[in-house]
Design a protein around this motif. Structure first.
Motif, PDB file in Angstrom:
ATOM      1  N   ILE A   1      -7.934  11.624  -2.121  1.00 25.06           N
ATOM      2  CA  ILE A   1      -7.211  10.377  -2.371  1.00 25.06           C
ATOM      3  C   ILE A   1      -6.896  10.314  -3.864  1.00 25.06           C
TER       4      ILE A   1
ATOM      5  N   LEU B   1      -7.288  -1.882  -0.408  1.00 25.99           N
ATOM      6  CA  LEU B   1      -7.235  -1.256   0.908  1.00 25.99           C
ATOM      7  C   LEU B   1      -8.624  -1.186   1.535  1.00 25.99           C
TER       8      LEU B   1
ATOM      9  N   ASP C   1       1.215   8.703   2.110  1.00 23.42           N
ATOM     10  CA  ASP C   1       0.428   7.493   1.904  1.00 23.42           C
ATOM     11  C   ASP C   1      -0.395   7.223   3.156  1.00 23.42           C
TER      12      ASP C   1
ATOM     13  N   GLN D   1      -5.104   7.904  -6.850  1.00 20.23           N
ATOM     14  CA  GLN D   1      -4.728   6.509  -7.052  1.00 20.23           C
ATOM     15  C   GLN D   1      -3.712   6.308  -8.169  1.00 20.23           C
TER      16      GLN D   1
ATOM     17  N   PHE E   1      -7.993   5.987   7.836  1.00 14.42           N
ATOM     18  CA  PHE E   1      -8.437   5.868   6.443  1.00 14.42           C
ATOM     19  C   PHE E   1      -9.857   6.403   6.256  1.00 14.42           C
TER      20      PHE E   1
ATOM     21  N   GLU F   1      -5.895   1.231  -3.707  1.00 15.42           N
ATOM     22  CA  GLU F   1      -7.051   1.656  -2.920  1.00 15.42           C
ATOM     23  C   GLU F   1      -8.164   0.612  -2.885  1.00 15.42           C
ATOM     24  N   ASN F   2      -8.400  -0.064  -3.999  1.00 14.27           N
ATOM     25  CA  ASN F   2      -9.487  -1.050  -4.044  1.00 14.27           C
ATOM     26  C   ASN F   2      -9.265  -2.179  -3.036  1.00 14.27           C
TER      27      ASN F   2
ATOM     28  N   ARG G   1      -9.853  10.339   5.731  1.00 11.60           N
ATOM     29  CA  ARG G   1      -8.994  10.963   4.717  1.00 11.60           C
ATOM     30  C   ARG G   1      -9.709  12.038   3.891  1.00 11.60           C
TER      31      ARG G   1
ATOM     32  N   ASN H   1      -9.423  -0.566   6.526  1.00  8.56           N
ATOM     33  CA  ASN H   1     -10.491   0.379   6.224  1.00  8.56           C
ATOM     34  C   ASN H   1     -11.370   0.663   7.433  1.00  8.56           C
TER      35      ASN H   1
ATOM     36  N   PHE I   1       0.791  -1.230   0.000  1.00 11.92           N
ATOM     37  CA  PHE I   1       0.000   0.000   0.000  1.00 11.92           C
ATOM     38  C   PHE I   1       0.825   1.283   0.000  1.00 11.92           C
TER      39      PHE I   1
ATOM     40  N   SER J   1      -2.660   6.581  -2.937  1.00 11.61           N
ATOM     41  CA  SER J   1      -3.053   5.213  -2.604  1.00 11.61           C
ATOM     42  C   SER J   1      -3.023   4.358  -3.857  1.00 11.61           C
TER      43      SER J   1
END
Length: 390
Positions: free
Chosen positions: A334, A314, A288, A336, A325, A311-312, A328, A320, A215, A308
């Protein structure tokens, strides 16, 4: 200096410190039965001014004496302080008659102290270590009597970990977790509130490169710097994680980045132990999942861009559930991928005032003892000194 000679010198200095500290404490307690000894230990090279600020206030208290211990890594920050002694970590166990032992970094050796306290140096429920190291960390923290934390969400997250790894929730010794506010936030806020420097930079401050590699932004570090320098009007300050600066392999990579961009007038690298200058000169932070994100946001009321790369995955993970998180989007955006980075920088820059209001509200919600952390630390230390151990 020859390595063997250097080790011998550190050994002799540690033994000398142990003997002097023990003798000094014994004599002073003979003449003052009410005297309490607080021993602060500084195990790593890090920004220590907020802790030293707390120590200066403690020294004013009646019948409390403060002793500082440092090693080779932390010597520059601590050695010139009053009653500071060189002592390697492994020799702490020989220190006797200490009423409170205290460190703001996790240590695996302790002196013979009535109370052992760890001041957690994270502002949020940030992931502390990789999963495979977590159980050993909790076992070490369970050796403490008290842990001072910055917020209720930090307490809830750590208590959950402690309970999870406890073999018996009834019989296992567990530390008492106490909300004392965040010393570092208050210190930074006070030092920045009269800032007169131009805020013309983006601050890039990633977490430790070996931490949660799936990550973190480490593999994109150079690309992020290049993208900003090539396609924006901003200057960039790159602040490597302190842990990477002392890692031989990573320090070479950091040096290569420095060499690559050193002739670019819009590039700066910050090697300083103190991050105050970088905070002062920047208006947006890119990171991050470094805890510095919320320290920066809450001290400056300025936004964060969270890079991130995964992200998917995460948001499908246990991470999560952490407020680090979840919150944020309350302090920034965020991003990606690199292609959207500059667009988001300009977007965030246009909404500075909006984010400032959002961050101020979140700070009020999350940090109960904002601008009151020293008083809370003193209050709890004095209460602990007056509590009879079971």
């Amino acid at each position: 200096m020859n390595l063997k000679i250097s080790k011998m010198i550190r050994f002799l200095l540690s033994i000398k410190s142990v003997l002097f500290i023990n003798l000094s404490i014994k004599i002073k307690k003979i003449f003052n039965k009410d005297l309490k000894i607080i021993f602060f230990y500084f195990p790593v090279k890090s920004y220590q001014d907020n802790i030293l600020e707390l120590i200066d206030v403690i020294k004013k208290e009646k019948n409390i004496e403060v002793i500082l211990g440092y090693n080779l890594g932390s010597s520059n920050e601590v050695k010139n302080s009053e009653k500071a002694f060189f002592i390697n970590l492994g020799y702490l166990k020989f220190i006797k008659q200490v009423d409170i032992f205290l460190s703001s970094y996790v240590v695996y050796d302790f002196p013979n102290a009535v109370n052992k306290i760890y001041i957690n140096h994270d502002i949020y429920d940030t992931p502390m270590v990789d999963a495979e190291k977590e159980e050993n960390l909790i076992k070490t923290l369970n050796k403490c009597d008290y842990i001072f934390l910055s917020s209720e969400i930090s307490i809830a997250a750590l208590q959950k970990k402690i309970d999870y790894y406890s073999k018996s929730k009834i019989d296992d010794k567990k530390p008492l977790l106490i909300n004392t506010g965040y010393l570092k936030l208050d210190h930074v806020y006070e030092n920045l509130k009269s800032n007169k420097l131009d805020e013309d930079s983006i601050l890039l401050a990633p977490t430790l490169s070996s931490m949660l590699k799936d990550f973190n932004l480490d593999e994109y570090l150079d690309s992020i710097i290049k993208e900003i320098l090539d396609n924006s009007d901003f200057k960039i300050i790159y602040r490597p994680h302190p842990g990477d600066k002392v890692n031989l392999e990573k320090s070479l990579i950091i040096n290569n980045i420095h060499e690559k961009y050193r002739n670019n007038k819009n590039f700066n690298i910050d090697y300083n132990t103190s991050y105050l200058d970088s905070y002062e000169r920047s208006k947006i932070l890119i990171t991050d999942f470094s805890g510095t994100a919320y320290t920066y946001a809450f001290s400056k009321l300025k936004p964060i861009i969270f890079f991130s790369k995964n992200e998917n995955n995460l948001i499908k993970s246990n991470f999560n559930d952490l407020y680090f998180f979840k919150d944020r989007l309350k302090v920034g955006k965020i991003v990606q991928n690199i292609d959207n980075l500059n667009e988001e920088i300009y977007s965030v820059n246009k909404q500075i005032k909006f984010y400032s209001n959002q961050i101020s509200l979140l700070r009020s919600e999350r940090i109960r003892f904002f601008k009151n952390s020293i008083e809370q630390n003193i209050l709890n230390l004095k209460n602990i000194l007056n509590v009879e151990k079971q």
